[in-house]
Enzyme design. Sequence first.
Site, mmCIF file in Angstrom:
data_model
loop_
_atom_site.group_PDB
_atom_site.id
_atom_site.type_symbol
_atom_site.label_atom_id
_atom_site.label_comp_id
_atom_site.label_asym_id
_atom_site.label_seq_id
_atom_site.Cartn_x
_atom_site.Cartn_y
_atom_site.Cartn_z
ATOM 1 N N ASN A 11 41.200 2.446 19.005
ATOM 2 C CA ASN A 11 40.396 1.070 18.993
ATOM 3 C C ASN A 11 39.377 1.421 20.363
ATOM 4 O OD1 ASN A 11 39.627 -1.393 20.028
ATOM 5 N ND2 ASN A 11 41.443 -1.828 20.824
ATOM 6 N N TRP A 12 38.147 1.743 19.922
ATOM 7 C CA TRP A 12 37.241 2.021 20.789
ATOM 8 C C TRP A 12 36.785 0.992 21.879
ATOM 9 C CZ3 TRP A 12 32.863 5.271 17.484
ATOM 10 C CH2 TRP A 12 33.623 6.319 16.884
ATOM 11 N N LYS A 13 37.138 -0.067 21.485
ATOM 12 C CA LYS A 13 36.894 -1.518 22.556
ATOM 13 C C LYS A 13 35.321 -1.374 22.561
ATOM 14 C CE LYS A 13 41.413 -0.634 24.877
ATOM 15 N NZ LYS A 13 41.934 -1.407 25.605
ATOM 16 N N HIS A 98 44.366 -8.509 19.185
ATOM 17 C CA HIS A 98 44.494 -7.676 20.131
ATOM 18 C C HIS A 98 44.558 -8.663 21.535
ATOM 19 C CE1 HIS A 98 43.698 -4.755 23.238
ATOM 20 N NE2 HIS A 98 44.147 -3.873 22.435
ATOM 21 N N GLU A 100 43.489 -8.428 24.167
ATOM 22 C CA GLU A 100 42.229 -8.542 24.876
ATOM 23 C C GLU A 100 41.556 -9.861 24.347
ATOM 24 O OE1 GLU A 100 40.620 -4.515 24.928
ATOM 25 O OE2 GLU A 100 42.297 -3.988 26.385
ATOM 26 N N GLU A 168 51.953 -3.938 21.191
ATOM 27 C CA GLU A 168 51.169 -3.651 22.348
ATOM 28 C C GLU A 168 51.713 -4.417 23.676
ATOM 29 O OE1 GLU A 168 47.503 -1.410 21.141
ATOM 30 O OE2 GLU A 168 46.845 -3.243 21.267
ATOM 31 N N SER A 214 48.636 2.828 26.534
ATOM 32 C CA SER A 214 48.668 4.154 27.306
ATOM 33 C C SER A 214 49.289 5.343 26.448
ATOM 34 C CB SER A 214 49.156 4.048 28.658
ATOM 35 O OG SER A 214 48.319 3.234 29.349
ATOM 36 N N GLY A 235 43.726 3.367 22.736
ATOM 37 C CA GLY A 235 42.466 2.835 23.156
ATOM 38 C C GLY A 235 41.883 3.973 24.088
ATOM 39 N N GLY A 236 42.011 4.216 25.228
ATOM 40 C CA GLY A 236 41.353 5.414 25.987
ATOM 41 C C GLY A 236 41.634 6.735 25.473
HETATM 42 C C1 PEP Z 1 44.496 -0.699 22.921
HETATM 43 O O1 PEP Z 1 43.288 -1.089 23.011
HETATM 44 O O2 PEP Z 1 45.186 -1.238 22.071
HETATM 45 C C2 PEP Z 1 45.339 0.384 23.638
HETATM 46 C C3 PEP Z 1 46.426 0.581 23.573
HETATM 47 O O3 PEP Z 1 44.582 1.013 24.700
HETATM 48 P P1 PEP Z 1 45.009 2.045 25.817
HETATM 49 O O4 PEP Z 1 45.546 3.472 24.734
HETATM 50 O O5 PEP Z 1 43.899 2.775 26.616
HETATM 51 O O6 PEP Z 1 46.159 1.809 26.554
#
Ligand code: PEP
Length: 251
Positions: A11-13, A98, A100, A168, A214, A235-236
Amino acid sequence: MTTRRKLIAGNWKMNGLKADGLALAKGIADKLASASPNCDMLVCPPFTLVAPVAEAVAGSKLAVGGQDCHAKTSGAHTGDTSPAMLADLGCKYAIVGHSERRTDHAETDAVVKAKAAAALSAGLIAIVCIGETLAQRDAGQTIEVNRSQLNGSLPEGADAANTVIAYEPVWAIGTGRVATPAQAQEVHAAIRAELVKLVGAEQAGKMRILYGGSMKPDNAKELLALPDVDGGLIGGAALKVADFWAIAESC
Ligand code: PEP
């Protein structure tokens, strides 16, 4: 022995301009051309990059998805993107619900359910996200919150072929604070038990439940080895070819 094939989803956000996004997607697709990690791989770029990325990786083993979709096919919804539009660009998946989106756009379970249903109608696989906040975990409400979100967000007609669940924990997203294997397995097992009630034992046994929060190359192996963890929503660590690939190789 599970028959669930793992899914490693990025997920590049709201990250990436055209050059970076294309380089990232092509970098992963190129690796998939010469190696086969034990998982499916998916990238969900921001909407601006869905078309160029889908074009760039067409014919490769890398799938593309949207990070959200509207519940309607078309109409007066300024700024929104319908699942039919995503499918038209070659997307296979859409993330819905999600945390967010739930926070930034006040999306309720009912909204998430409608979006997931629309995604299924457009032939997309819906990745339905659920997860508790830190306050809810500290109050001992983790299982109850996840059960309730699952019940409220899962669309009619969901099955293992058209729906993926992403657990999540909100406190683990983008914080560097990852769920322990015991915490992750406990919730994943509870989600699967709830799925048995919602979609029946056969589909619940086949449905993929991803962990997100994470996940990084150094913790992925342990999480992905858990009996009810069927992949990751990342994500990251999905923003660097080497990190995303290392996670896929941990499967
Ligand atoms: C996400 O955006 O769904 C996520 C899990 O981000 P991260 O891996 O950065 O915690």
